[in-house]
Design a protein around this motif. Structure first.
Motif, short mmCIF file in Angstrom:
data_model
loop_
_atom_site.label_atom_id
_atom_site.label_comp_id
_atom_site.label_asym_id
_atom_site.label_seq_id
_atom_site.Cartn_x
_atom_site.Cartn_y
_atom_site.Cartn_z
N VAL A 1 0.86 -1.18 0.00
CA VAL A 1 0.00 0.00 0.00
C VAL A 1 0.90 1.23 0.00
O VAL A 1 1.80 1.34 0.83
N LEU A 2 0.62 2.14 -0.92
CA LEU A 2 1.44 3.34 -1.06
C LEU A 2 0.61 4.56 -0.72
O LEU A 2 -0.40 4.85 -1.37
N PHE A 3 1.03 5.27 0.34
CA PHE A 3 0.38 6.50 0.79
C PHE A 3 1.12 7.69 0.18
O PHE A 3 2.36 7.70 0.12
N GLY A 4 0.38 8.71 -0.22
CA GLY A 4 1.06 9.90 -0.73
C GLY A 4 0.08 10.97 -1.11
O GLY A 4 -1.14 10.80 -1.04
N ASP A 5 0.62 12.10 -1.51
CA ASP A 5 -0.18 13.25 -1.92
C ASP A 5 0.43 13.81 -3.20
O ASP A 5 1.49 14.45 -3.18
N PHE A 6 -0.24 13.55 -4.35
CA PHE A 6 0.33 13.99 -5.61
C PHE A 6 0.17 15.48 -5.85
O PHE A 6 0.61 15.99 -6.87
N ARG A 7 -0.46 16.20 -4.89
CA ARG A 7 -0.49 17.66 -4.98
C ARG A 7 0.79 18.29 -4.41
O ARG A 7 1.06 19.45 -4.66
N LEU A 8 1.56 17.53 -3.67
CA LEU A 8 2.85 18.02 -3.17
C LEU A 8 3.92 17.71 -4.22
O LEU A 8 3.68 16.95 -5.16
N PRO A 9 5.11 18.32 -4.08
CA PRO A 9 6.15 18.11 -5.10
C PRO A 9 6.44 16.64 -5.34
O PRO A 9 6.58 15.84 -4.42
N GLY A 10 6.52 16.29 -6.61
CA GLY A 10 6.74 14.90 -7.00
C GLY A 10 8.20 14.58 -7.18
O GLY A 10 9.09 15.29 -6.67
N PRO A 11 8.49 13.54 -7.91
CA PRO A 11 9.90 13.12 -8.10
C PRO A 11 10.71 14.21 -8.80
O PRO A 11 10.19 14.99 -9.60
N GLU A 12 12.00 14.23 -8.48
CA GLU A 12 12.91 15.19 -9.08
C GLU A 12 14.02 14.45 -9.79
O GLU A 12 14.60 13.51 -9.24
N VAL A 13 14.31 14.87 -10.99
CA VAL A 13 15.40 14.27 -11.77
C VAL A 13 16.44 15.35 -12.01
O VAL A 13 16.12 16.46 -12.42
N ARG A 14 17.68 15.01 -11.72
CA ARG A 14 18.77 15.96 -11.93
C ARG A 14 19.83 15.34 -12.82
O ARG A 14 20.22 14.19 -12.58
N PRO A 15 20.27 16.08 -13.83
CA PRO A 15 19.74 17.37 -14.29
C PRO A 15 18.39 17.20 -14.98
O PRO A 15 18.07 16.12 -15.48
N ALA A 16 17.61 18.30 -15.01
CA ALA A 16 16.25 18.23 -15.53
C ALA A 16 16.21 17.84 -17.00
O ALA A 16 15.21 17.28 -17.47
N LYS A 17 17.28 18.10 -17.74
CA LYS A 17 17.29 17.80 -19.17
C LYS A 17 17.17 16.30 -19.43
O LYS A 17 16.82 15.87 -20.55
N LEU A 18 17.45 15.48 -18.42
CA LEU A 18 17.35 14.03 -18.61
C LEU A 18 15.91 13.59 -18.87
O LEU A 18 15.68 12.51 -19.42
N THR A 19 14.94 14.43 -18.46
CA THR A 19 13.53 14.05 -18.69
C THR A 19 13.17 14.06 -20.17
O THR A 19 12.08 13.61 -20.54
N GLN A 20 14.05 14.55 -21.01
CA GLN A 20 13.80 14.48 -22.45
C GLN A 20 13.90 13.04 -22.95
O GLN A 20 13.40 12.71 -24.03
N THR A 21 14.53 12.19 -22.14
CA THR A 21 14.63 10.77 -22.47
C THR A 21 13.35 10.08 -22.04
O THR A 21 12.90 10.24 -20.90
N THR A 22 12.77 9.31 -22.94
CA THR A 22 11.48 8.67 -22.65
C THR A 22 11.55 7.77 -21.43
O THR A 22 10.67 7.80 -20.56
N ALA A 23 12.60 6.96 -21.33
CA ALA A 23 12.72 6.04 -20.20
C ALA A 23 12.81 6.79 -18.89
O ALA A 23 12.18 6.41 -17.88
N VAL A 24 13.60 7.86 -18.87
CA VAL A 24 13.73 8.66 -17.64
C VAL A 24 12.40 9.30 -17.30
O VAL A 24 11.98 9.32 -16.14
#
Length: 884
Positions: free
Chosen positions: A507-530
């Motif tokens: 069971v996973l508790f959380g609040d998706f209105r709060l800040p979510g996962p962070e990827v550093r550096p942000a440019k890596l999110t251009q990769t589909t897998a990331v």
């Protein structure tokens, strides 16, 4: 189609190549003792090291060496608090930690994903296939939604729980974990929540008594060393032989007057004794003369006495017949003796034997009186001679000066003679102490290694055998149930790795209105897998991105009833469905910066911060720290965080305040929270307000421009704030009231207190501060290094300041009216524009070495760099060079 394990692992490997390295043993910082005995702290605020990076701790010196193991530790808001088994040895003033770098942590996740074999629940979650929430029994004290969340934890399957702030998720997690354990189930709770950690924390390993004993012995040696240092410091320049000689001289000189008085008295006694001796001598002579005058009479009386004795001897023992011839002879002899006796007595007359005895007694008394008088006279004479000798000796030592007396009095007051004797004793045992310390330190090294090994084994045992394991790290073990806290902030890959450890329930508790996962550096999110496996949270992965989607999903429990926090504001900016009517609503205060516009302008494009950031952060930290309350500041711009954190640390000796982004402070709660809404986008403002509501217990400050709030459109984050303001649910206070600015006339007073350095950026004019130039000249004369940064635009202050001895630095951008004095006192000039009243030129003063260092680092201060950035006309260059 590739298995999700491989795809997620490849995404982690992509990030791994950019992750920070540098693990191993690192110095965290200086040790700070806390009020609780045996507890210490280290300040890591502003550093990359979080609780997930700390493997184990010890205390040692700056270069390592002798170390002391940490028995127990906890980290909150960048502050590590820890306990050791005894007093820290001298030199052990740094906290060392075995640190797992971000690259180490990401490598473990990648390895863990690739090592997953059979994990049906993780496969199910990877396919976004959640199990329906089951029915059943639940604790009566829970509300309907909490009961559903509780039952989800006890039944097999994988599910989500959306838990907005204040809805009791921690309470449900704790009860579910406790009941699962009671039913014989093993439970992994993936959380850093202090309440959960404290509730299920295993007992720390017992402290080795020998370790405590060694630390106590070293502490005793340290006290001796400290005493030696103190004694040496006190005896600096002290000459013991000189002190003794001076003591004797002072004693002799001080006794001269006493001796002279005593000599006069003794001389008088001797004179009296002499007179008395003469009198007794005369009395003895008189007694002898008088006795000699009765020598004839004494002889007659002695003869009479002899005859009387003989007469008594002739008296018969028995009566004889008178006709007896012997009787007649005896009678004749008695008559003769009686006659002779009478003749002698008549010759001695009128002297009697009593007279003779009286004269003898008088003579005896005279002899005794003479002996006593002679003794007294002799003693007095000898004392007079001795006193005269002492006086001559005292005078022969010379006169003691007043300076000598003062020096001697000070040395006596400080007991330097006793300290000298103590140092002699300490020096005699120095070699023994050094040898003992060496033995103890060698033993401590072994005990520290043993303690670290015991802690490592205890942690491993707790993970392997513990019924309920609460941790932030995902262990390599299968559990009957896995409960994840704050799952919305986890990367999907991490969430899947955690669920892979569940054999029956996840069971996973959380609040998706709060800040979510962070990827550093942000440019890596251009990769589909990331973007798929790292930048996506588990709720979004399951198609839950809105409140409506969460409430409609059969595999997601929504906690609606809020028990703590500001429901109206949270609903307006993020949720829109919360329920509840509770008393513990934090007070909301809008701190309006409108009246100090100059302090709100960014002072550097590179950093983006403005003076108001650090000023309000430091002041609010002071206010709540002085009341014994914790304080947190949330900002949406990491580049502005440096100055705010510097000001917070300056104002927070109790280590109870923090400054950070919502992601950095996620899950933490403070008595008071300030949210920096200045110069933020609507999206950032929503995230900040949501995080602020989740973090604030008693008071929530909104740092904003009241004009911007009033002008905000309906439906925006500031529009929601304005709506609450119109409903009088928010108190409005002026930033100037918190910062209490002073008049510009105080600038010269602060400059007059400078002792080392003064930095001025585009300082005040002579019209604004008439005493500025005289204060600068006086500071230069005292040896203060005064530097001023101005634009090369013909400012008359350039010539005036140079004429007073200041170093003038010309820069393309000179930030107006800032002064830093002795690298700790900051002055910011501003125009105060109150809502009612006249505008005024004021100065806001702030004390803080860290704030000052941050400003000096961010604002241009290097003359060579500035001159290079602002080339002068060719015709002036030679003249300027010559001047330099």
């Amino acid at each position: 189609m590739a298995d999700w394990r491989d795809e997620a692992a490849r995404a982690v490997v992509v990030e791994l190549g950019h992750a920070r390295d540098g693990g191993g043993w690192l110095v965290l910082g200086k040790v700070r003792p806390l009020a609780a005995e045996g507890w210490y702290a280290a300040d890591l605020r502003g550093r990359w090291i979080g609780p997930e990076h700390l493997v184990r701790l010890c205390v040692a010196g700056a270069a390592g060496g002798v170390s002391v193991p940490v028995q127990e530790s906890r980290m909150r808001a960048g502050v590590v608090r820890f306990r050791v088994a005894g007093p820290l040895p001298a030199g052990c003033d740094r906290v060392w930690a075995e640190v797992a770098s971000p690259r180490d942590l990401r490598r473990r996740v990648a390895d863990g994903l690739q090592a997953i074999a059979e994990a049906p629940l993780a496969d199910q979650l990877a396919a976004a296939d959640l199990d329906p929430v089951p029915g059943g029994e639940a604790p009566e004290e829970f509300n309907a939604e909490q009961k559903s969340a509780y039952r989800a934890c006890l039944e097999p399957g994988v599910r989500l729980v959306w838990a907005p702030p204040g809805t009791g998720a921690t309470r449900v997690l704790a009860q579910a974990a406790e009941d699962l354990a009671a039913a014989g189930k093993s439970v992994l709770v993936l959380s850093a929540d202090e309440e959960l950690v404290a509730k299920f924390a295993p007992e720390p390993p017992a402290v080795n008594p020998e370790l405590t004993s060694v630390l106590d012995d070293l502490a005793e040696l340290d006290r001796v060393v400290a005493r030696v240092s103190f004694v040496d410091e006190q005896l600096a320049g002290y000459d013991h032989e000189e002190f003794q000689a001076l003591t004797q001289r002072i004693e002799h000189e001080d006794r001269v007057g006493e001796l002279e008085t005593e000599l006069a008295r003794t001389t008088e006694l001797h004179r009296t004794a002499t007179v008395r001796l003469e009198e007794t001598q005369a009395a003895l002579r008189a007694a002898r003369v008088e006795r000699g005058q009765v020598e004839y009479e004494r002889g007659q009386l002695e003869k009479a006495a002899e005859l009387i004795t003989e007469l008594e001897r002739l008296t018969p023992e028995h009566s004889l017949s008178k006709v007896n011839p012997a009787h007649r002879r005896l009678t004749r002899e008695q008559a003769r003796l009686s006659e002779l006796i009478e003749e002698h007595l008549a010759a001695a007359h009128p002297i009697t034997e009593a007279d003779i005895n009286r004269l003898d007694e008088r003579l005896t008394r005279a002899e005794r009186a003479l002996d006593e008088a002679a003794r007294v006279e002799s003693d007095a004479y000898l004392k007079v001679v001795a006193l005269r000798r002492h006086i001559l000796k005292a005078r022969a030592n010379g006169v003691v000066s007043e300076e000598d007396r003062q020096r001697h009095a000070e040395q006596t007051r400080r007991a330097l003679a006793d300290l000298y004797a103590e140092r002699e004793d300490l020096q005699a045992t120095a070699e023994d102490r050094a040898a003992r310390r060496n033995r103890l330190e060698q033993r401590l090294l072994w005990l520290t290694e043993q303690a670290i090994q015991q802690h490592r084994e205890a942690e491993a045992t707790a993970v392997v055998e513990g019924r309920v394991v609460v941790t932030e790290a995902i262990p390599d073990r299968t559990f009957d149930a896995v409960l994840v806290d704050r799952a919305a902030s986890l990367r999907l890959a991490d969430a899947l790795l955690a669920v892979s450890r569940a054999a029956g329930t996840a069971v996973l508790f959380g609040d998706f209105r709060l800040p979510g996962p962070e990827v550093r550096p942000a440019k890596l999110t251009q990769t589909t897998a990331v973007r798929t496996w790292l930048a996506t949270d588990v709720f979004a992965h399951c198609g839950i991105k809105t409140p409506e989607a969460a409430q409609e999903h059969e595999g997601c429990v929504v906690l609606r009833r809020q028990y703590t926090g500001e429901r109206a504001l949270a609903d307006a900016v993020a949720y829109g469905f919360l329920d509840g009517d509770h008393e513990s609503v934090p007070e909301i205060v809008l701190v309006d910066t409108l009246a100090l516009p100059e302090l709100c302008r960014p002072h550097l494009r590179a950093t983006g911060w403005s003076p108001i950031d650090g000023l309000l952060a430091g002041r609010l930290t002071e206010v709540h720290g002085g009341q014994g309350e914790s304080f947190g500041l949330l900002t949406g711009y990491p580049r502005r965080l440096g100055v705010e954190l510097a000001a917070v640390r300056d104002a927070d000796p109790a280590l109870t305040a923090a400054a950070g982004t919502p992601r950095a402070l996620a899950g933490l709660r403070f008595d008071a929270v300030a949210v920096d809404l200045l110069s933020a986008t609507d999206t950032t403002q929503r995230a900040l307000l949501t995080a602020g509501v989740a973090a604030a217990r008693r008071r929530l400050y909104l740092l904003a421009d009241l004009g911007a709030v009033k002008a905000a459109p309906i439906g925006s984050a500031l529009g929601a704030v304005n709506a609450l303001r119109l409903q009088q649910a928010i108190e409005v206070r002026q930033a100037a009231d918190l910062l209490t600015p002073v008049t510009t006339g105080d600038i010269a007073d602060h400059l007059a207190r400078a002792r080392e350095s003064v930095w001025l950026w585009a300082p005040w004019s002579e019209e604004e501060v008439p005493d500025l130039l005289p204060a600068v000249a006086a500071a230069v004369e005292r040896g203060v290094d005064v530097r001023a940064v101005l634009r090369p635009d013909g400012n008359p202050l350039i010539r005036a300041l140079r004429g007073r001895g200041a170093t003038v630095i010309r820069a393309r951008t000179a930030h107006r009216k800032i002064a830093v004095i002795d690298r700790r006192t900051l002055l910011f000039g501003a125009t105060h524009l109150p809502v009612q009243g006249e505008r005024a030129e004021v100065v806001v003063v702030r004390e803080g070495p860290r704030f000052a260092r941050k400003l000096l680092a961010d604002l241009p201060t290097e003359e060579q760099r500035l001159d290079a950035a602002v080339p002068e006309p060719r015709r002036d260059r030679k003249r300027v060079t010559a001047t330099r």
